[in-house]
Design a protein around this motif. Structure first.
Motif, PDB file in Angstrom:
ATOM      1  N   GLY A 174       0.840  -1.086  -0.022  1.00  0.00           N
ATOM      2  CA  GLY A 174       0.021   0.075   0.064  1.00  0.00           C
ATOM      3  C   GLY A 174       0.885   1.301  -0.147  1.00  0.00           C
ATOM      4  O   GLY A 174       1.952   1.154  -0.385  1.00  0.00           O
ATOM      5  N   PRO A 175       0.117   2.258   0.347  1.00  0.00           N
ATOM      6  CA  PRO A 175      -1.139   2.463   0.912  1.00  0.00           C
ATOM      7  C   PRO A 175      -2.320   2.593  -0.118  1.00  0.00           C
ATOM      8  O   PRO A 175      -1.920   3.078  -1.340  1.00  0.00           O
ATOM      9  CB  PRO A 175      -1.128   3.755   1.690  1.00  0.00           C
ATOM     10  N   HIS A 176      -3.357   2.034   0.176  1.00  0.00           N
ATOM     11  CA  HIS A 176      -4.596   2.162  -0.989  1.00  0.00           C
ATOM     12  C   HIS A 176      -5.750   2.851  -0.507  1.00  0.00           C
ATOM     13  O   HIS A 176      -5.881   2.502   0.790  1.00  0.00           O
ATOM     14  CB  HIS A 176      -4.733   0.752  -1.247  1.00  0.00           C
ATOM     15  N   PRO A 177      -6.260   3.691  -1.250  1.00  0.00           N
ATOM     16  CA  PRO A 177      -7.422   4.684  -0.724  1.00  0.00           C
ATOM     17  C   PRO A 177      -8.537   3.822  -0.242  1.00  0.00           C
ATOM     18  O   PRO A 177      -9.217   4.433   0.791  1.00  0.00           O
ATOM     19  CB  PRO A 177      -7.517   5.604  -1.693  1.00  0.00           C
ATOM     20  N   GLU A 178      -8.765   2.506  -0.609  1.00  0.00           N
ATOM     21  CA  GLU A 178     -10.085   1.884  -0.267  1.00  0.00           C
ATOM     22  C   GLU A 178      -9.843   0.856   0.862  1.00  0.00           C
ATOM     23  O   GLU A 178     -10.838   1.028   1.955  1.00  0.00           O
ATOM     24  CB  GLU A 178     -10.590   1.136  -1.464  1.00  0.00           C
ATOM     25  N   TYR A 179      -8.638   0.371   0.914  1.00  0.00           N
ATOM     26  CA  TYR A 179      -8.597  -0.599   2.075  1.00  0.00           C
ATOM     27  C   TYR A 179      -7.704  -0.332   3.070  1.00  0.00           C
ATOM     28  O   TYR A 179      -8.172  -0.659   4.260  1.00  0.00           O
ATOM     29  CB  TYR A 179      -7.903  -1.861   1.148  1.00  0.00           C
ATOM     30  N   THR A 180      -6.657   0.675   2.897  1.00  0.00           N
ATOM     31  CA  THR A 180      -6.009   1.022   4.079  1.00  0.00           C
ATOM     32  C   THR A 180      -6.540   1.517   4.966  1.00  0.00           C
ATOM     33  O   THR A 180      -6.563   1.313   6.321  1.00  0.00           O
ATOM     34  CB  THR A 180      -4.563   1.739   3.534  1.00  0.00           C
ATOM     35  N   PRO A 181      -7.425   2.504   4.964  1.00  0.00           N
ATOM     36  CA  PRO A 181      -8.351   3.111   6.049  1.00  0.00           C
ATOM     37  C   PRO A 181      -8.979   2.313   6.891  1.00  0.00           C
ATOM     38  O   PRO A 181      -9.127   2.283   7.867  1.00  0.00           O
ATOM     39  CB  PRO A 181      -9.124   4.223   5.298  1.00  0.00           C
ATOM     40  N   ALA A 209      -3.077  -3.733  -0.323  1.00  0.00           N
ATOM     41  CA  ALA A 209      -2.907  -3.188  -1.794  1.00  0.00           C
ATOM     42  C   ALA A 209      -2.706  -4.393  -2.529  1.00  0.00           C
ATOM     43  O   ALA A 209      -2.136  -5.335  -2.089  1.00  0.00           O
ATOM     44  CB  ALA A 209      -2.290  -1.915  -2.036  1.00  0.00           C
ATOM     45  N   GLY A 210      -2.413  -3.960  -4.051  1.00  0.00           N
ATOM     46  CA  GLY A 210      -2.069  -4.892  -4.688  1.00  0.00           C
ATOM     47  C   GLY A 210      -3.040  -5.998  -5.409  1.00  0.00           C
ATOM     48  O   GLY A 210      -2.939  -6.797  -6.060  1.00  0.00           O
ATOM     49  N   GLY A 211      -4.171  -5.491  -5.190  1.00  0.00           N
ATOM     50  CA  GLY A 211      -5.364  -6.172  -5.585  1.00  0.00           C
ATOM     51  C   GLY A 211      -6.714  -6.091  -4.544  1.00  0.00           C
ATOM     52  O   GLY A 211      -6.725  -5.228  -3.890  1.00  0.00           O
ATOM     53  N   ASP A 212      -7.421  -6.960  -5.038  1.00  0.00           N
ATOM     54  CA  ASP A 212      -8.951  -6.698  -4.178  1.00  0.00           C
ATOM     55  C   ASP A 212      -8.684  -7.158  -2.521  1.00  0.00           C
ATOM     56  O   ASP A 212      -8.337  -8.356  -2.285  1.00  0.00           O
ATOM     57  CB  ASP A 212     -10.226  -7.628  -4.609  1.00  0.00           C
ATOM     58  N   ARG A 213      -8.370  -6.361  -1.595  1.00  0.00           N
ATOM     59  CA  ARG A 213      -8.085  -6.549  -0.336  1.00  0.00           C
ATOM     60  C   ARG A 213      -9.351  -6.706   0.510  1.00  0.00           C
ATOM     61  O   ARG A 213      -9.112  -6.596   1.764  1.00  0.00           O
ATOM     62  CB  ARG A 213      -7.058  -5.805   0.420  1.00  0.00           C
ATOM     63  N   SER A 214     -10.558  -6.744   0.300  1.00  0.00           N
ATOM     64  CA  SER A 214     -11.721  -6.885   0.927  1.00  0.00           C
ATOM     65  C   SER A 214     -11.841  -7.908   1.918  1.00  0.00           C
ATOM     66  O   SER A 214     -12.194  -7.703   3.107  1.00  0.00           O
ATOM     67  CB  SER A 214     -13.023  -6.748   0.134  1.00  0.00           C
TER      68      SER A 214
END
Length: 277
Positions: free
Chosen positions: A100-107, A245-250
């Motif tokens: 990351g960081p990724h704006p969707e998953y990291t928060p 990050a790096g993919g779908d991390r849901s």
């Protein structure tokens, strides 16, 4: 320096985009390892190293030659193997998040860590840092440790020494601009370590960290599988590898909400490695 002063400094860094000169690292590490991985030119760091992925279209080129010169970091001992575990008394574990960081998953991950008062390590890629500096500022404000994970996440064993240096140095510069400090930890993408990575990391004042437990969240195996891997692998000194990050991390976001309270209820202390000044 008080936390509110650090907070103000980091906000100034973000608002003004100034590249401040570093005062160097404040002293290095650490917790000595009790177990280590074998050194090899192929991916070795951790029980389930990933295969190299094809470069994605959004990959950026490392930044070089911008801003004022940086202060020389304090060099550390050149290791021949990455750190796999942490030493110390009690049921201590370290949580780490890569790519990351990724704006969707990291928060969401930061929210869960904050809910339970847990600090973790984030090994970030420079190309993601420049687009999400506010997330690094939040990591700093909440006591997390940020490590260097290169700029474009390449397989280092396929690069020459100059290319490896560029990947690492540009990422450390970006981290300092966003986080307020230069990183003191480094993790090779895909767990692919070589002598150049160890030497260059030490020259830049960074210790090499691998992992003990791979959640395999990078393969999106399902939330239950991720939870099981963490809970079954839990033990004193363990370093857990996850990704933000790096993919779908849901799946990772959902899984940590399950396994983190389980570890705490089981008597584990989740923290970051100790350092000696």
């Amino acid at each position: 320096m008080q936390k509110d002063q650090l907070f103000t400094r980091r906000r100034i860094l973000l608002a003004g985009g100034a590249a401040l000169g570093a005062a160097g690292t404040a002293g290095v590490i650490l917790a000595a390892t009790e177990e280590t991985a074998r050194t090899a030119a192929a991916p070795v760091a951790g029980p389930q190293a990933r295969q190299a992925l094809a470069p994605s279209a959004f990959r950026l080129q490392p930044l070089t030659g911008y801003g004022p010169p940086r202060a020389a970091p304090r060099k550390v001992k050149v290791r021949e193997e990455p750190i796999l575990r942490i030493s110390g008394r009690g049921r201590r574990m370290v949580l780490t998040f890569d790519d990351g960081p990724h704006p969707e998953y990291t928060p969401h991950i930061l929210d869960t860590l904050a809910r339970y008062g847990v600090r973790a390590m984030f090994f970030v890629c420079g190309e993601c840092v420049v687009e999400n500096k506010e997330l690094l500022a939040r990591m700093a404000d909440e006591g997390h440790v940020v490590g260097n994970h290169t700029w474009t996440h390449p397989l280092l064993t396929e690069l020459d020494r100059g290319e490896i240096r560029d990947e690492m140095e540009s990422t450390s510069d970006a981290i300092e601009d966003a986080y307020g400090e230069r990183p003191q930890w480094f993790r090779a993408p895909y767990g692919a370590w070589n002598r150049a990575a160890f030497q260059l990391g030490a020259d830049m004042g960074m210790e090499p960290m691998a992992w003990t437990v791979d959640t395999t969240d990078w393969d999106e195996p399902g939330t239950d599988t991720i939870v099981d891997r963490v809970e079954e692998g839990a033990a004193p000194g363990v370093v857990v590898l996850s990704h933000d990050a790096g993919g779908d991390r849901s799946q990772t976001v959902h899984a940590i909400r399950e396994w983190l309270p389980y570890l705490i209820d089981s008597g584990y202390t989740l923290s970051v490695p100790r350092r000696r000044v």
